[in-house]
Design a protein around this motif. Structure first.
Motif, PDB file in Angstrom:
ATOM      1  N   GLY A  27       0.809  -1.222   0.000  1.00 16.08           N
ATOM      2  CA  GLY A  27       0.000   0.000   0.000  1.00 16.08           C
ATOM      3  C   GLY A  27       0.838   1.267   0.000  1.00 16.08           C
ATOM      4  O   GLY A  27       0.430   2.282  -0.579  1.00 16.08           O
ATOM      5  N   ILE A  28       2.017   1.223   0.610  1.00 13.71           N
ATOM      6  CA  ILE A  28       2.833   2.462   0.662  1.00 13.71           C
ATOM      7  C   ILE A  28       3.340   2.835  -0.728  1.00 13.71           C
ATOM      8  O   ILE A  28       3.587   4.010  -1.012  1.00 13.71           O
ATOM      9  N   SER A  29       3.456   1.855  -1.605  1.00 11.83           N
ATOM     10  CA  SER A  29       3.960   2.154  -2.952  1.00 11.83           C
ATOM     11  C   SER A  29       2.834   2.414  -3.951  1.00 11.83           C
ATOM     12  O   SER A  29       3.101   2.767  -5.100  1.00 11.83           O
ATOM     13  N   ILE A 189       1.870  -0.207   8.132  1.00  7.90           N
ATOM     14  CA  ILE A 189       1.583   0.762   7.068  1.00  7.90           C
ATOM     15  C   ILE A 189       1.286   0.071   5.735  1.00  7.90           C
ATOM     16  O   ILE A 189       2.140  -0.653   5.202  1.00  7.90           O
ATOM     17  N   GLY A 190       0.088   0.280   5.217  1.00  6.42           N
ATOM     18  CA  GLY A 190      -0.227  -0.195   3.861  1.00  6.42           C
ATOM     19  C   GLY A 190      -0.080  -1.682   3.678  1.00  6.42           C
ATOM     20  O   GLY A 190       0.352  -2.133   2.620  1.00  6.42           O
ATOM     21  N   THR A 191      -0.421  -2.431   4.702  1.00  8.25           N
ATOM     22  CA  THR A 191      -0.384  -3.886   4.555  1.00  8.25           C
ATOM     23  C   THR A 191      -1.710  -4.474   5.001  1.00  8.25           C
ATOM     24  O   THR A 191      -2.298  -4.016   5.980  1.00  8.25           O
ATOM     25  N   SER A 192      -2.153  -5.494   4.271  1.00  4.53           N
ATOM     26  CA  SER A 192      -3.443  -6.105   4.588  1.00  4.53           C
ATOM     27  C   SER A 192      -3.331  -7.013   5.814  1.00  4.53           C
ATOM     28  O   SER A 192      -4.344  -7.509   6.289  1.00  4.53           O
ATOM     29  N   THR A 193      -2.113  -7.212   6.294  1.00  2.00           N
ATOM     30  CA  THR A 193      -1.837  -8.135   7.416  1.00  2.00           C
ATOM     31  C   THR A 193      -2.556  -9.474   7.238  1.00  2.00           C
ATOM     32  O   THR A 193      -3.142 -10.014   8.162  1.00  2.00           O
ATOM     33  N   LEU A 194      -2.477  -9.982   6.018  1.00  2.00           N
ATOM     34  CA  LEU A 194      -3.051 -11.301   5.728  1.00  2.00           C
ATOM     35  C   LEU A 194      -1.937 -12.313   5.484  1.00  2.00           C
ATOM     36  O   LEU A 194      -2.155 -13.512   5.557  1.00  2.00           O
ATOM     37  N   VAL A 195      -0.740 -11.805   5.130  1.00  2.00           N
ATOM     38  CA  VAL A 195       0.347 -12.695   4.735  1.00  2.00           C
ATOM     39  C   VAL A 195       1.248 -12.969   5.944  1.00  2.00           C
ATOM     40  O   VAL A 195       1.848 -12.047   6.488  1.00  2.00           O
ATOM     41  N   THR A 220      -8.507  -3.762   8.143  1.00  2.00           N
ATOM     42  CA  THR A 220      -7.770  -5.030   7.983  1.00  2.00           C
ATOM     43  C   THR A 220      -8.039  -5.875   9.230  1.00  2.00           C
ATOM     44  O   THR A 220      -8.580  -5.362  10.225  1.00  2.00           O
ATOM     45  N   PRO A 221      -7.620  -7.127   9.226  1.00  2.00           N
ATOM     46  CA  PRO A 221      -7.812  -7.940  10.441  1.00  2.00           C
ATOM     47  C   PRO A 221      -7.080  -7.363  11.661  1.00  2.00           C
ATOM     48  O   PRO A 221      -7.417  -7.682  12.797  1.00  2.00           O
ATOM     49  N   LEU A 222      -6.073  -6.507  11.416  1.00  2.00           N
ATOM     50  CA  LEU A 222      -5.355  -5.905  12.551  1.00  2.00           C
ATOM     51  C   LEU A 222      -6.143  -4.771  13.198  1.00  2.00           C
ATOM     52  O   LEU A 222      -5.968  -4.495  14.401  1.00  2.00           O
TER      53      LEU A 222
END
Ligand code: NAD
Length: 248
Positions: A27-29, A189-195, A220-222
């Motif tokens: 997401g940051i990019s 930051i800008g992560t779906s926190t799924l991986v 997100t799940p977080l």
């Protein structure tokens, strides 16, 4: 979003932090024009799913297809420039007593922005390695083979990234977990926190007593576990955090 939307409690936690860890995802990019995986794929490659291209099996099945997909992404990243979010993280590294930047991105934009220490969990599309020997090799400049062959053993050369189903580099992962458990503030930051295992890092930070701040325009799940959620883009929100520290 303005600086006023940052709560006094968040500002206080940030200004008093001795150690901050930040985890970035694609997401940051996005605002640099590099598409995230979960957004619709564009153009030539829209008919493929990343999960069908970014695996060792996919490479063995059709090495040219996978090589070309990465060549396309490398070109895209080459034309992209770091954005205000990447730049604000460079500032955080300069302003904070201890700052650890952990990224799942493979685009090298943090380094191009000027971040000095970057833990790359998923490698880099700017590097290549031997498929068989798993050691870094450079592609001979005269080679136009797709993919080229390893100059040492003749096996295929592949991008030096972590594909689905592969292990993350041990040293990078250990350093990421240590920094997360030891920090006072953790930025997701800008992560779906799924991986996984990157998705566990904020929970490690919480376990160590850190305040977790999520920066993402979408839930997100977080989100429900974060102490603070800033619903905005990275390029919009991160400069506000840098300003809070600059003015401390
Ligand atoms: P993801 O695609 O699963 O999630 C992206 C997240 O970014 C989403 O939650 C989305 O809401 C958020 N987002 C979108 N625009 C944003 C913005 N402007 N500011 C802040 N957040 C924004 O990506 P992921 O969590 O990084 O996991 C996918 C995997 O894909 C990673 O392992 C990564 O290696 C790889 N990947 C990397 C790149 C890159 O290097 N740029 C690009 C695509 C995929």
């Amino acid at each position: 979003m303005s600086e006023n939307t940052l709560s006094p409690e968040l500002i206080d936690r940030l200004r008093n932090a001795q150690s901050v860890a930040a985890l970035t995802g694609s997401g940051i990019s996005a605002e640099s024009g590099v598409p995230t995986f979960r957004d619709a794929q564009t153009g030539l490659w829209s008919q493929f799913r990343p999960e069908d291209l970014a695996t060792p099996d996919a490479f063995l099945r059709n090495p040219q297809l996978v090589w070309d997909w990465y060549a396309w992404r490398r070109e895209l990243v080459g034309k992209a420039a770091p954005n205000a979010g990447h730049q604000a993280l460079v500032e955080l590294e300069e302003l904070l007593p201890k700052f650890t930047l952990i990224t799942q991105n493979v685009d090298g934009l943090h380094q191009r922005a000027g971040s000095r220490q970057v833990i790359e969990l998923h490698g880099s599309i700017l590097r290549t390695k031997c498929f068989d020997e798993n050691v870094p090799v450079d592609v001979p400049p005269e080679s136009d083979a797709r993919p080229p062959r390893c100059p040492r053993c003749g096996a295929y050369v592949r991008p030096d990234v972590v594909w689905f189903g592969e292990m993350l580099p041990r040293e990078a992962l250990d350093a990421a977990f240590i920094a997360s458990r030891a920090c006072d503030v953790f930025l997701s930051i800008g992560t779906s926190t799924l991986v996984e295992p990157a998705a566990s890092l904020p929970f490690g930070a919480r376990g160590g007593g850190a305040a977790v701040i999520e920066i993402n325009p979408n839930p997100t799940p977080l989100s429900e576990h974060a102490d603070f959620v800033l619903r905005g883009s990275a390029a919009e929100v991160l400069p506000l955090l840098a300003r809070v520290l600059r003015e401390a």
